[in-house]
Design an enzyme around this catalytic site. Structure first.
Site, PDB file in Angstrom:
ATOM      1  N   HIS A 124     -41.704  63.622  33.617  1.00 44.76           N
ATOM      2  CA  HIS A 124     -42.393  62.394  33.252  1.00 44.76           C
ATOM      3  C   HIS A 124     -41.895  61.111  33.509  1.00 44.76           C
ATOM      4  CE1 HIS A 124     -44.956  65.080  30.526  1.00 44.76           C
ATOM      5  NE2 HIS A 124     -43.956  65.316  29.756  1.00 44.76           N
ATOM      6  N   ASP A 161     -45.812  73.118  33.576  1.00 44.54           N
ATOM      7  CA  ASP A 161     -45.770  72.525  32.287  1.00 44.54           C
ATOM      8  C   ASP A 161     -47.000  72.105  31.725  1.00 44.54           C
ATOM      9  OD1 ASP A 161     -42.839  71.416  30.828  1.00 44.54           O
ATOM     10  OD2 ASP A 161     -44.754  70.366  30.411  1.00 44.54           O
ATOM     11  N   HIS A 163     -47.461  69.863  29.722  1.00 47.29           N
ATOM     12  CA  HIS A 163     -47.796  68.466  29.906  1.00 47.29           C
ATOM     13  C   HIS A 163     -48.182  68.297  31.282  1.00 47.29           C
ATOM     14  CE1 HIS A 163     -45.171  69.266  26.138  1.00 47.29           C
ATOM     15  NE2 HIS A 163     -46.180  68.443  25.587  1.00 47.29           N
ATOM     16  N   ASP A 245     -43.758  75.514  28.236  1.00 45.39           N
ATOM     17  CA  ASP A 245     -44.255  75.331  26.805  1.00 45.39           C
ATOM     18  C   ASP A 245     -45.701  75.472  26.576  1.00 45.39           C
ATOM     19  OD1 ASP A 245     -44.516  73.149  28.715  1.00 45.39           O
ATOM     20  OD2 ASP A 245     -43.570  71.510  27.655  1.00 45.39           O
TER      21      ASP A 245
HETATM   22 ZN   LIG Z   1     -43.871  69.860  28.709  1.00 42.32          ZN
END
Ligand SMILES: [Zn+2]
Length: 310
Positions: A124, A161, A163, A245
């Site tokens: 991120h 992931d 996200h 996740d």
């Molecule tokens: Zn994540």
């Protein structure tokens, strides 16, 4: 041979009580990798990355502002989710250094593939912004390192992931020698990752997945688009942002993957690496917040890497 790069400095990056990105995550991963079936893997400890390496992904101003934010004691918030404590610099910078060491080992032929067990995560962190638990854009720096230091022609990054890897996308947006493929739940934090985001030279492929969808939907997305793009790009190295996740038990998201889904995507990516680039894969840990699911998923991921690296 499969190499495990460990980052014990990651245990000194502290987050407030109840924060999902916690020391116990790395301890759970370390414990999973201490199992007898992994005893014969090569191991090394992550070295600190030098500043020239950090500059492959970030301007000097970002490096200086993270360094300046590291407190002597206590903790500082870099954004509402992202914390710095006295050990955070070494934790994050050794995470980058560990990923670069893994790339060096794989490109030198000292390892077929590698897994970097580290925290904080990196995907991120944008060029000039720490966010989403991430200080530096580890995997994007590793891609640039492979291109500029090792002179590879093309490097692919696959991010599974849950996200969107907004930071990796941001750093590699104008890098035509890098292909970035991200599968992620949408809508979800950080809100980016629409299929319409394609990179400065059509070098980004986003595969948004609906909340509640299972591993079969993920497999269809990669089979319909992801794997063809990867093959067409013909990378010299495949990097994986391995977040776990998307697991059904994860508290931060709503996908329904099983550990077998993580084994499947790892196998498929290793197959493509075998086909295109001598099996060269470097994987680094991103998210994964249910500790038993994280430990089990890392174990199947590394088991698949080990079978290819044998
Ligand atoms: Zn994540």
């Amino acid at each position: 041979m499969t190499l495990i790069v460990e980052n014990p400095a990651g245990l000194d990056h502290l987050t407030p009580a109840g924060h999902p990105e916690c020391v116990a995550r790395l301890a759970a991963v370390t414990q999973a990798l201490a199992a007898p079936e992994f005893a014969d893997l090569d191991r090394r400890t992550a070295p600190l990355a030098d500043e020239a390496s950090l500059l492959l992904g970030h301007p000097q101003s970002h490096i200086d502002s993270v360094r300046a934010a590291i407190p002597q004691a206590g903790r500082t918030a870099l954004d509402p989710d992202t914390w710095a404590t006295p050990g955070s610099w070494d934790a994050a910078v050794a995470g980058v250094g560990g990923c670069l060491a893994a790339v060096d080992a794989v490109l030198a032929g000292r390892a077929t593939n590698a897994f970097v067990a580290t925290r904080p995560p990196g995907h991120h962190a944008e060029r000039d912004r720490a966010m989403g638990f991430c200080l530096f854009s580890t995997i994007a720096i590793a891609a640039r390192h492979a291109l500029t230091v090792h002179g590879l022609s093309r490097v692919a990054v696959v991010d599974f992931d849950v996200h969107h890897g907004n930071g990796t996308q941001d750093v590699l947006w104008d890098e035509p020698r890098a292909l970035f493929i991200s599968s992620h739940q949408s809508p979800l934090y950080p809100g980016t990752g629409a299929a319409s985001e394609r990179g400065g030279s059509n070098n980004v492929l986003n595969l948004p997945l609906a909340p509640g969808s299972d591993g079969a939907a993920m497999r269809r997305a990669y089979q319909a688009q992801g794997f063809d793009r990867l093959r067409a790009f013909q990378p010299d190295l495949i990097l994986i942002s391995a977040g776990f996740d998307a697991h059904a038990d994860d508290p931060l998201a709503n996908l329904m993957w099983t550990t077998e889904d993580f084994a499947w995507i790892t196998r498929e990516l290793c197959d493509i690496a075998d086909e295109l680039c001598g099996g060269r894969v470097v994987s680094t840990l991103e998210g994964g917040y249910d500790l038993p699911a994280l430990a089990a998923s890392v174990a199947v991921h590394v088991t698949e890497l080990k079978e290819r690296g044998a």
